[in-house]
Motif scaffolding. Structure first.
Motif, short mmCIF file in Angstrom:
data_model
loop_
_atom_site.label_atom_id
_atom_site.label_comp_id
_atom_site.label_asym_id
_atom_site.label_seq_id
_atom_site.Cartn_x
_atom_site.Cartn_y
_atom_site.Cartn_z
N ALA A 170 50.09 54.43 -24.15
CA ALA A 170 50.19 53.19 -24.91
C ALA A 170 48.97 53.00 -25.80
O ALA A 170 49.09 52.58 -26.96
N LEU A 171 47.79 53.31 -25.28
CA LEU A 171 46.57 53.20 -26.09
C LEU A 171 46.61 54.18 -27.25
O LEU A 171 46.21 53.85 -28.37
N TYR A 201 49.35 55.38 -28.73
CA TYR A 201 50.34 54.90 -29.69
C TYR A 201 49.76 53.73 -30.51
O TYR A 201 50.00 53.63 -31.71
N SER A 202 49.01 52.87 -29.87
CA SER A 202 48.39 51.75 -30.58
C SER A 202 47.38 52.24 -31.60
O SER A 202 47.35 51.74 -32.74
N ALA A 203 46.57 53.21 -31.22
CA ALA A 203 45.60 53.78 -32.16
C ALA A 203 46.31 54.45 -33.33
O ALA A 203 45.87 54.33 -34.49
N GLY A 245 49.20 53.59 -34.51
CA GLY A 245 49.73 52.50 -35.33
C GLY A 245 48.66 51.89 -36.22
O GLY A 245 48.90 51.65 -37.41
N LEU A 246 47.48 51.66 -35.67
CA LEU A 246 46.38 51.13 -36.48
C LEU A 246 45.98 52.11 -37.57
O LEU A 246 45.73 51.72 -38.73
N ILE A 261 47.56 40.81 -36.92
CA ILE A 261 48.75 41.01 -36.07
C ILE A 261 50.02 40.77 -36.88
O ILE A 261 50.95 41.58 -36.85
N LEU A 302 50.61 43.55 -39.31
CA LEU A 302 51.13 44.75 -38.65
C LEU A 302 52.63 44.60 -38.37
O LEU A 302 53.40 45.54 -38.60
#
Length: 126
Positions: free
Chosen positions: A20-21, A23-25, A27-28, A74, A77
Motif C-alpha cells: 500500500a505504501l 502504491y501510494s508513492a 501515485g504521488l 487530496i 489527487l
C-alpha cells in the motif's frame, strides 16, 4: 457458501502495508510527473507551510492552515484520478464524462475557496 475475491486484493498483514505504501508513492510520483495542477498546488503548499507556522497563533490555527493545504492536494489527487479514469474509458466527447470532469474541477475550486477563507480569517485574526 463460496465468496469470490478480486485477484488484485491482498490478503493482509505487513506485506499488504508495504504494498500500500509503494502504491501510494507511485501515485504521488505519477501526479507529480503528469499533473501540472498538482505540481502547482504542491509548490503552493511548500511555500505556504512555513507561513502557517508564522501566522497560526496556536496549534489549532496552525493545523487548520496546514489542513487546508493538505486537503487541496487530496482533492486534486482525486480529481486527477477521476480524469485519468475517464480518459481511459474514452477520449471522445461524452456528456457524462464532461460532467464528471466538471464536477471534479468544481470540487478543487471549492477547496481552494475554503482554504483561502481560512487563511484570510487567520491572517486578519477574525
Amino acid at each position: 457458501m463460496t465468496t469470490s475475491h478480486s485477484p488484485f486484493k491482498s490478503k493482509g498483514g505487513l506485506a499488504r502495508l508495504f504494498k500500500a505504501l509503494r502504491y501510494s508513492a507511485q501515485g504521488l510520483a505519477a501526479a507529480f510527473r503528469h499533473e501540472a495542477a498538482f505540481r502547482q498546488e504542491l509548490l503552493l503548499a511548500v511555500v505556504m507551510t512555513p507561513m502557517a507556522f508564522w501566522l497560526g497563533r496556536n496549534p489549532i490555527e496552525t493545523m487548520m492552515l496546514l489542513g487546508t493545504l493538505v486537503l487541496l492536494l487530496i482533492v486534486e489527487l482525486l480529481n486527477s484520478a477521476m480524469e485519468a479514469l475517464a480518459d481511459a474509458i474514452t477520449l471522445e466527447p461524452h456528456p457524462l464524462v464532461g460532467r464528471a470532469k466538471d464536477l471534479g474541477s468544481a470540487a478543487v475550486m471549492l477547496t481552494i475557496l475554503l482554504g483561502a477563507a481560512v487563511w484570510v480569517c487567520v491572517a486578519l485574526r477574525l
